[in-house]
Design an enzyme around this catalytic site. Structure first.
Site, PDB file in Angstrom:
ATOM      1  N   LYS A  68      13.873 -67.102  -7.355  1.00 33.30           N
ATOM      2  CA  LYS A  68      15.080 -67.164  -6.524  1.00 33.30           C
ATOM      3  C   LYS A  68      16.248 -66.672  -7.373  1.00 33.30           C
ATOM      4  O   LYS A  68      16.202 -66.737  -8.605  1.00 33.30           O
ATOM      5  CB  LYS A  68      15.331 -68.617  -6.090  1.00 33.30           C
ATOM      6  CG  LYS A  68      16.174 -68.759  -4.840  1.00 33.30           C
ATOM      7  CD  LYS A  68      15.342 -69.023  -3.612  1.00 33.30           C
ATOM      8  CE  LYS A  68      16.197 -69.266  -2.391  1.00 33.30           C
ATOM      9  NZ  LYS A  68      15.416 -69.621  -1.220  1.00 33.30           N
ATOM     10  N   GLY A  87      22.655 -79.258  12.931  1.00 29.50           N
ATOM     11  CA  GLY A  87      23.074 -77.923  12.520  1.00 29.50           C
ATOM     12  C   GLY A  87      22.473 -76.905  13.467  1.00 29.50           C
ATOM     13  O   GLY A  87      21.248 -76.781  13.538  1.00 29.50           O
ATOM     14  N   VAL A  88      23.332 -76.216  14.238  1.00 27.14           N
ATOM     15  CA  VAL A  88      22.784 -75.194  15.148  1.00 27.14           C
ATOM     16  C   VAL A  88      23.253 -73.810  14.703  1.00 27.14           C
ATOM     17  O   VAL A  88      23.936 -73.099  15.426  1.00 27.14           O
ATOM     18  CB  VAL A  88      23.129 -75.441  16.649  1.00 27.14           C
ATOM     19  CG1 VAL A  88      21.925 -75.941  17.398  1.00 27.14           C
ATOM     20  CG2 VAL A  88      24.301 -76.362  16.856  1.00 27.14           C
ATOM     21  N   GLY A  89      22.851 -73.459  13.478  1.00 26.51           N
ATOM     22  CA  GLY A  89      23.205 -72.159  12.913  1.00 26.51           C
ATOM     23  C   GLY A  89      22.163 -71.109  13.246  1.00 26.51           C
ATOM     24  O   GLY A  89      21.522 -71.155  14.305  1.00 26.51           O
ATOM     25  N   ASN A  90      21.967 -70.163  12.314  1.00 23.61           N
ATOM     26  CA  ASN A  90      21.087 -69.014  12.561  1.00 23.61           C
ATOM     27  C   ASN A  90      19.678 -69.408  12.977  1.00 23.61           C
ATOM     28  O   ASN A  90      19.141 -68.890  13.952  1.00 23.61           O
ATOM     29  CB  ASN A  90      20.989 -68.175  11.281  1.00 23.61           C
ATOM     30  CG  ASN A  90      22.257 -67.399  11.049  1.00 23.61           C
ATOM     31  OD1 ASN A  90      22.872 -66.913  11.985  1.00 23.61           O
ATOM     32  ND2 ASN A  90      22.667 -67.302   9.799  1.00 23.61           N
ATOM     33  N   VAL A  91      19.058 -70.311  12.230  1.00 20.62           N
ATOM     34  CA  VAL A  91      17.676 -70.685  12.539  1.00 20.62           C
ATOM     35  C   VAL A  91      17.639 -71.590  13.769  1.00 20.62           C
ATOM     36  O   VAL A  91      16.879 -71.357  14.722  1.00 20.62           O
ATOM     37  CB  VAL A  91      17.004 -71.409  11.340  1.00 20.62           C
ATOM     38  CG1 VAL A  91      15.611 -71.891  11.724  1.00 20.62           C
ATOM     39  CG2 VAL A  91      16.939 -70.496  10.125  1.00 20.62           C
ATOM     40  N   ALA A  92      18.465 -72.630  13.755  1.00 19.40           N
ATOM     41  CA  ALA A  92      18.350 -73.659  14.796  1.00 19.40           C
ATOM     42  C   ALA A  92      18.729 -73.147  16.182  1.00 19.40           C
ATOM     43  O   ALA A  92      18.212 -73.639  17.190  1.00 19.40           O
ATOM     44  CB  ALA A  92      19.197 -74.871  14.421  1.00 19.40           C
ATOM     45  N   TYR A  93      19.607 -72.155  16.252  1.00 16.91           N
ATOM     46  CA  TYR A  93      19.933 -71.600  17.565  1.00 16.91           C
ATOM     47  C   TYR A  93      18.651 -71.054  18.223  1.00 16.91           C
ATOM     48  O   TYR A  93      18.367 -71.323  19.392  1.00 16.91           O
ATOM     49  CB  TYR A  93      20.979 -70.483  17.425  1.00 16.91           C
ATOM     50  CG  TYR A  93      21.160 -69.698  18.702  1.00 16.91           C
ATOM     51  CD1 TYR A  93      21.855 -70.238  19.780  1.00 16.91           C
ATOM     52  CD2 TYR A  93      20.593 -68.432  18.847  1.00 16.91           C
ATOM     53  CE1 TYR A  93      21.990 -69.535  20.973  1.00 16.91           C
ATOM     54  CE2 TYR A  93      20.721 -67.726  20.030  1.00 16.91           C
ATOM     55  CZ  TYR A  93      21.419 -68.277  21.087  1.00 16.91           C
ATOM     56  OH  TYR A  93      21.535 -67.584  22.263  1.00 16.91           O
TER      57      TYR A  93
HETATM   58  N1  LIG Z   1      17.496 -68.419   7.567  1.00 13.67           N
HETATM   59  C1  LIG Z   1      16.216 -68.535   7.252  1.00 13.67           C
HETATM   60  O1  LIG Z   1      15.384 -67.677   7.574  1.00 13.67           O
HETATM   61  C2  LIG Z   1      15.751 -69.759   6.508  1.00 13.67           C
HETATM   62  C3  LIG Z   1      14.449 -69.792   5.984  1.00 13.67           C
HETATM   63  C4  LIG Z   1      14.009 -70.958   5.358  1.00 13.67           C
HETATM   64  C5  LIG Z   1      14.862 -72.052   5.237  1.00 13.67           C
HETATM   65  N2  LIG Z   1      16.136 -71.980   5.744  1.00 13.67           N
HETATM   66  C6  LIG Z   1      16.982 -73.180   5.617  1.00 13.67           C
HETATM   67  O2  LIG Z   1      17.343 -73.637   6.931  1.00 13.67           O
HETATM   68  C7  LIG Z   1      18.669 -74.194   6.920  1.00 13.67           C
HETATM   69  C8  LIG Z   1      19.531 -73.472   7.944  1.00 13.67           C
HETATM   70  O3  LIG Z   1      19.587 -72.095   7.617  1.00 13.67           O
HETATM   71  P1  LIG Z   1      20.456 -71.097   8.495  1.00 13.67           P
HETATM   72  O4  LIG Z   1      20.135 -69.733   7.987  1.00 13.67           O
HETATM   73  O5  LIG Z   1      20.305 -71.428   9.931  1.00 13.67           O
HETATM   74  O6  LIG Z   1      21.911 -71.495   7.992  1.00 13.67           O
HETATM   75  P2  LIG Z   1      23.279 -71.460   8.824  1.00 13.67           P
HETATM   76  O7  LIG Z   1      24.352 -71.585   7.790  1.00 13.67           O
HETATM   77  O8  LIG Z   1      23.319 -70.340   9.776  1.00 13.67           O
HETATM   78  O9  LIG Z   1      23.198 -72.815   9.701  1.00 13.67           O
HETATM   79  C9  LIG Z   1      23.450 -74.060   9.187  1.00 13.67           C
HETATM   80  C10 LIG Z   1      24.341 -74.787  10.195  1.00 13.67           C
HETATM   81  O10 LIG Z   1      24.487 -76.129   9.754  1.00 13.67           O
HETATM   82  C11 LIG Z   1      25.816 -76.524   9.979  1.00 13.67           C
HETATM   83  N3  LIG Z   1      26.159 -77.655   9.118  1.00 13.67           N
HETATM   84  C12 LIG Z   1      26.536 -77.657   7.814  1.00 13.67           C
HETATM   85  N4  LIG Z   1      26.764 -78.908   7.399  1.00 13.67           N
HETATM   86  C13 LIG Z   1      26.508 -79.721   8.448  1.00 13.67           C
HETATM   87  C14 LIG Z   1      26.557 -81.119   8.639  1.00 13.67           C
HETATM   88  N5  LIG Z   1      26.936 -81.947   7.664  1.00 13.67           N
HETATM   89  N6  LIG Z   1      26.217 -81.613   9.847  1.00 13.67           N
HETATM   90  C15 LIG Z   1      25.847 -80.791  10.846  1.00 13.67           C
HETATM   91  N7  LIG Z   1      25.802 -79.458  10.724  1.00 13.67           N
HETATM   92  C16 LIG Z   1      26.122 -78.931   9.545  1.00 13.67           C
HETATM   93  C17 LIG Z   1      26.636 -75.272   9.700  1.00 13.67           C
HETATM   94  O11 LIG Z   1      27.907 -75.357  10.300  1.00 13.67           O
HETATM   95  C18 LIG Z   1      25.740 -74.199  10.300  1.00 13.67           C
HETATM   96  O12 LIG Z   1      26.050 -73.954  11.659  1.00 13.67           O
HETATM   97  C19 LIG Z   1      19.172 -74.035   5.472  1.00 13.67           C
HETATM   98  O13 LIG Z   1      18.883 -75.226   4.783  1.00 13.67           O
HETATM   99  C20 LIG Z   1      18.314 -72.897   4.913  1.00 13.67           C
HETATM  100  O14 LIG Z   1      18.162 -72.993   3.501  1.00 13.67           O
HETATM  101  C21 LIG Z   1      16.584 -70.877   6.379  1.00 13.67           C
HETATM  102  C1  LIG Z   2      12.645 -64.823   1.519  1.00 17.91           C
HETATM  103  C2  LIG Z   2      13.616 -65.546   2.365  1.00 17.91           C
HETATM  104  C3  LIG Z   2      13.458 -65.227   3.792  1.00 17.91           C
HETATM  105  C4  LIG Z   2      13.565 -66.931   1.941  1.00 17.91           C
HETATM  106  C5  LIG Z   2      14.352 -67.963   2.714  1.00 17.91           C
HETATM  107  N1  LIG Z   2      15.737 -67.935   2.346  1.00 17.91           N
HETATM  108  C6  LIG Z   2      13.693 -69.268   2.369  1.00 17.91           C
HETATM  109  O1  LIG Z   2      14.299 -70.177   1.849  1.00 17.91           O
HETATM  110  O2  LIG Z   2      12.511 -69.410   2.661  1.00 17.91           O
END
Ligand SMILES: NC(=O)c1ccc[n+]([C@@H]2O[C@H](COP(=O)([O-])OP(=O)(O)OC[C@H]3O[C@@H](n4cnc5c(N)ncnc54)[C@H](O)[C@@H]3O)[C@@H](O)[C@H]2O)c1
Ligand SMILES: CC(C)C[C@H](N)C(=O)O
Length: 365
Positions: free
Chosen positions: A80, A180-186
């Protein structure tokens, strides 16, 4: 931190410090273990309170990727990178290109992708300088933003955990609390809504909450209330360390299944969930969809094939639950066992010298 003592404790291979004064680049690349193949893991950009915090984060996340990649059955090791800086104000082209040149200098030992604070556009800049980057724009024949695919994997893994808890993997009529309804959760909410799930959501950003309310008929609650709401499944999709001494006693859900990395504050909390009879889908197993997807780029990206592979998150969660039941151990421990055993087996079977040995990067040519 006694650096070498720490590296020795968890058997890290390499740490690289990257500095470029003109662009402001201050980055750390941590390579934990390359037994299974080149180390693949994203680059995080964050305003760390201190350099020590940044180093610790890079090391912890790199080790997490070793486990994630091994448990997902990928021929990839764990690494990482972190860039120290504010992702909203400190980015520039020269910074990511300088960083790309450092990655290139590692000659394939480390391959990057998106993580918190970095985007497809940033990966495209890195790609100007190195081939060892994934999650770049579909315009380059690549996979783009990994989040929707991560969400699909979480959805599949949630179904496997539900099967154990409720006797069926249908989620129709269940209530899922999403933190948290960000990128993944949406995208996760979209899958759940389409299956007839009742959603309860929270976020610190009102716009994100409102979108889920409008599009999926979700009920909104305050951030602090999400742990204790009446629900069947709790999906942590924001921060790490949310499963801790304060929150676990209040959780009513029978299943915990979400995308956030490092959900357990420490391993004791994994034991506590086990004692409470909660089915915890280990974070790095259920959120592997993103890395499975970007890894497909290494052999010439094919979306259908990648999604098919991501479906295996269901089987991987089922396997973890099976090991946990067989050995009467918590699921977090079962996941670690599954990953460690695969690495140990491969280390042994790949220990013989082979001239020009075959590995995943050679398949790109
Ligand atoms: N994006 C990916 O493909 C991916 C892959 C593996 C793991 N993850 C993990 O999944 C999680 C979410 O990733 P993402 O890309 O959706 O991130 P993101 O930043 O788009 O979404 C996170 C959301 O959580 C909200 N948030 C932050 N603090 C909060 C709190 N205290 N209470 C409620 N909501 C809160 C933020 O406002 C945001 O909308 C992270 O932990 C990330 O490491 C993501
Ligand atoms: C390679 C990436 C898509 C990794 C992602 N940020 C994860 O924590 O799994």
């Amino acid at each position: 931190m006694e650096m070498f003592q720490y590296l020795e404790k968890y058997d890290y291979e390499q740490v690289v410090f990257c500095q470029d004064k003109q662009s402001g680049l201050k980055a750390i690349i941590a390579i934990h273990d390359t037994t299974l193949g080149p180390a693949l893991g994203g680059t995080r950009m964050w305003m760390y309170p201190s350099e020590e915090d940044a180093i610790e984060d890079a090391l912890r996340l790199a080790r997490g990727m070793t486990y994630k990649n091994a448990a997902a059955g990928l021929n990839l090791g764990g690494g990482k990178a972190v860039i120290i800086g504010n992702p909203h104000t400190d980015k520039n082209e020269a910074m990511f290109r300088a960083f790309g040149r450092y990655i290139q200098s590692l000659n394939g030992r480390y391959i990057t992708a998106e993580d918190v604070g970095t985007t497809v556009e940033d990966m495209d800049l890195i790609h100007e300088e190195t081939d060892y980057v994934t999650g770049i724009s579909p315009a380059f024949g690549s996979s783009g933003n990994p989040s929707p695919v991560t969400a699909y994997g979480v959805y599949r893994g949630m179904k496997a955990a539900a099967k154990e808890a409720f006797g069926t993997d249908s989620l129709a009529g269940k209530t899922v609390a999403v933190q948290g309804v960000g990128n993944v959760a949406y995208h996760l909410c979209r899958h759940l809504h389409e299956e007839g799930v009742r959603l309860i959501v929270t976020d610190i950003q009102q716009a994100a909450v409102q979108r889920a309310v409008n599009e999926f008929g979700a009920k909104a609650v305050k951030p602090a209330e999400i742990y204790s709401v009446d629900c069947d499944i709790y999906a942590p999709c924001a921060l790490g360390a949310v499963l801790n001494d304060e929150t676990i006693p209040t959780i009513k859900a029978k299943v915990i299944a979400g995308s956030a990395n490092n959900q357990l504050k420490n391993s004791l909390h994994g034991e506590q969930l086990h004692e409470k009879g909660i089915i915890y889908a280990p974070d790095y197993v259920i959120n592997a969809g993103g890395v499975i997807n970007v890894a497909d780029e290494l052999i010439g990206y094919n979306r259908d094939r990648a999604l098919k592979k991501v479906e295996s998150v269901y089987d991987n969660i089922a396997k973890v639950i099976e090991i946990a039941k067989r050995d009467n151990i918590p699921t977090y421990k079962a996941a670690n066992r599954m990953a460690e055993e695969r690495i140990a087996r491969m280390r042994y079977s790949r220990s013989q010298f082979v001239q020009n040995e075959k590995h995943i990067l050679n398949r790109r040519k």
